[in-house]
Design an enzyme around this catalytic site. Structure first.
Site, PDB file in Angstrom:
ATOM      1  N   ARG A  61       0.840  -1.112  -0.086  1.00 61.51           N
ATOM      2  CA  ARG A  61      -0.094   0.035   0.025  1.00 61.51           C
ATOM      3  C   ARG A  61       0.837   1.296  -0.065  1.00 61.51           C
ATOM      4  NH1 ARG A  61      -2.647  -4.235   2.132  1.00 61.51           N
ATOM      5  NH2 ARG A  61      -0.639  -4.694   2.707  1.00 61.51           N
ATOM      6  N   THR A  62       1.702   1.532   0.966  1.00 62.87           N
ATOM      7  CA  THR A  62       2.546   2.663   1.225  1.00 62.87           C
ATOM      8  C   THR A  62       3.340   2.914  -0.074  1.00 62.87           C
ATOM      9  OG1 THR A  62       2.513   2.047   3.504  1.00 62.87           O
ATOM     10  CG2 THR A  62       3.859   3.871   2.718  1.00 62.87           C
ATOM     11  N   LYS A  89      26.519  -4.914  -1.272  1.00 59.54           N
ATOM     12  CA  LYS A  89      28.069  -5.178  -1.341  1.00 59.54           C
ATOM     13  C   LYS A  89      28.843  -4.517  -0.200  1.00 59.54           C
ATOM     14  CE  LYS A  89      27.587  -4.271  -6.361  1.00 59.54           C
ATOM     15  NZ  LYS A  89      27.886  -3.020  -7.322  1.00 59.54           N
ATOM     16  N   ARG A 111      11.259   3.939   4.037  1.00 60.86           N
ATOM     17  CA  ARG A 111      10.634   2.754   4.951  1.00 60.86           C
ATOM     18  C   ARG A 111      11.693   1.949   5.476  1.00 60.86           C
ATOM     19  NH1 ARG A 111       5.605  -1.129   4.683  1.00 60.86           N
ATOM     20  NH2 ARG A 111       4.592   0.961   5.331  1.00 60.86           N
ATOM     21  N   HIS A 139       4.235   5.848  11.760  1.00 60.01           N
ATOM     22  CA  HIS A 139       3.832   5.726  10.276  1.00 60.01           C
ATOM     23  C   HIS A 139       2.836   6.806   9.978  1.00 60.01           C
ATOM     24  CE1 HIS A 139       2.866   4.114   6.367  1.00 60.01           C
ATOM     25  NE2 HIS A 139       2.447   2.767   6.841  1.00 60.01           N
TER      26      HIS A 139
HETATM   27  N1   CP Z   1      -0.391  -0.094   5.688  1.00 56.31           N
HETATM   28  C1   CP Z   1       0.687  -0.255   5.303  1.00 56.31           C
HETATM   29  O1   CP Z   1       1.871   0.352   5.835  1.00 56.31           O
HETATM   30  O2   CP Z   1       0.659  -1.260   4.038  1.00 56.31           O
HETATM   31  P1   CP Z   1       2.057  -1.725   3.483  1.00 56.31           P
HETATM   32  O3   CP Z   1       3.076  -2.405   4.542  1.00 56.31           O
HETATM   33  O4   CP Z   1       1.396  -2.477   2.456  1.00 56.31           O
HETATM   34  O5   CP Z   1       2.796  -0.489   2.932  1.00 56.31           O
END
Ligand code: CP
Length: 322
Positions: A61-62, A89, A111, A139
């Site tokens: 999603r993100t 590496k 992320r 998040h």
């Molecule tokens: N909600 C969320 O962060 O989903 P993903 O891990 O798929 O990005």
């Protein structure tokens, strides 16, 4: 488009945002989402801007919604993953970031499993940094899309009773949502087995946040129920006797919802473990806003990119006169 009332270089956490900053992002997302319903879903707002996604943890999603959002605003988008970067590496993460920075991007979307890493990068680069989920910390874009999804149904957030259930200990979504909903005036209850509740968190530890361990006692007063994913990949220690027992005591199913308000709103950040933290009939049922959250995620991320892209940041603009 409206004036920008968010003057930060980065989006690193919800905790540091004011109510006005949050409201501004949500209002902008509302005004941008009509673009996503057009037959030609593109505006030139970020033409010439470069957005680089650095995802060192899996994401559907993100990652995808930031990418779609950036493309709909006409930014140029690129992504790098650990398996395809020179970290395999032996290059350090910060060296990778510094090399990417030398290519003059405008926005990094990061992320990573390390809490605080996006903030560290933000402190060391002129490039705008968006935290797309860092370890167990925050998040922020998820909490913003959760707020928007609830607002769409309730028109106000003040006084709402929000129940967050599940693996609070490991959840960056829970942390961002605690700050997001309480900043906007809601009351939050956290419900988890004692082993999945942060150590020392008690009633009164945080303003407008209550703690409970009985889901059945908490459900009747909830207006919003945020169900957290049971993070199998982070259950290295024996936090739970079994997934079956967890489902029995903390899983959301139709029987358990018999005591819930008729207009209860159910959210889940995804990915969902059907039959563990949520039953399939509830996930796909009338209370569920899970796919509305995903739809709103694109608009919220467009708003975030719009704001950071408009601030004229980025390495090139910082170094070269117009
Ligand atoms: N909600 C969320 O962060 O989903 P993903 O891990 O798929 O990005």
């Amino acid at each position: 488009m409206m004036d920008v009332h968010y003057s930060r270089k980065d989006l690193l956490s919800i905790r540091e945002l004011s109510k006005e900053e949050i409201r501004h992002i949500l209002e902008l997302a509302k005004s941008l989402r009509e673009i996503n319903e057009r037959s030609i879903k593109k505006v030139p707002t970020l033409r010439g801007k470069t957005v680089v996604s650095i995802f060192y943890e899996p994401s559907t999603r993100t990652k995808m919604s930031f990418e779609i959002a950036a493309k709909r605003l006409s930014a140029d988008t690129y992504s790098i993953a650990p398996s395809t970067s020179s970290t395999v590496k032996g290059e350090s993460f910060m060296d990778t970031v510094k090399n990417l920075e030398a290519m003059r991007p405008d926005i990094f979307i990061i992320r990573h499993s390390q809490s605080g890493l996006p903030a560290r990068v933000a402190a060391e680069t002129p490039v705008s940094v968006i935290n797309a989920g860092d370890g167990q910390h925050e998040h922020p874009s998820q909490a913003l899309l959760d707020l928007l999804t609830v607002l769409d149904r309730t028109n106000q957030l003040e006084g709402l009773h929000v129940l967050i259930v599940g693996d609070i200990l490991h959840s960056r979504v829970a942390r961002s949502n605690i700050w997001a909903f309480t900043t906007m005036g809601a009351e939050v209850t956290l419900c988890a087995p004692p082993t999945l509740m942060p150590y020392g968190l008690r009633d009164g530890s945080l303003p407008h946040v209550r703690v409970c361990h009985s889901l059945d006692a908490a459900i009747p007063e909830a207006d919003v129920l945020i169900v957290l994913r049971l993070q199998r990949e982070r259950q290295k220690a024996t936090f739970l006797p079994s997934f079956r027992e967890y489902a029995l005591l903390y899983g959301i199913n139709a029987k358990r919802l018999e005591k819930a308000k008729d207009n209860l709103l159910i959210l889940h950040p995804g990915p969902i473990n059907r039959g563990v933290e949520i039953s399939p009939d509830v996930a796909d049922g009338p209370h569920s806003l899970i796919l509305d959250q995903v739809t709103n995620g694109v608009a919220v991320r467009m708003a975030i990119l719009y704001i950071l892209g408009q601030r004229g940041g980025g390495y090139a603009t910082a170094q070269v006169p117009p």
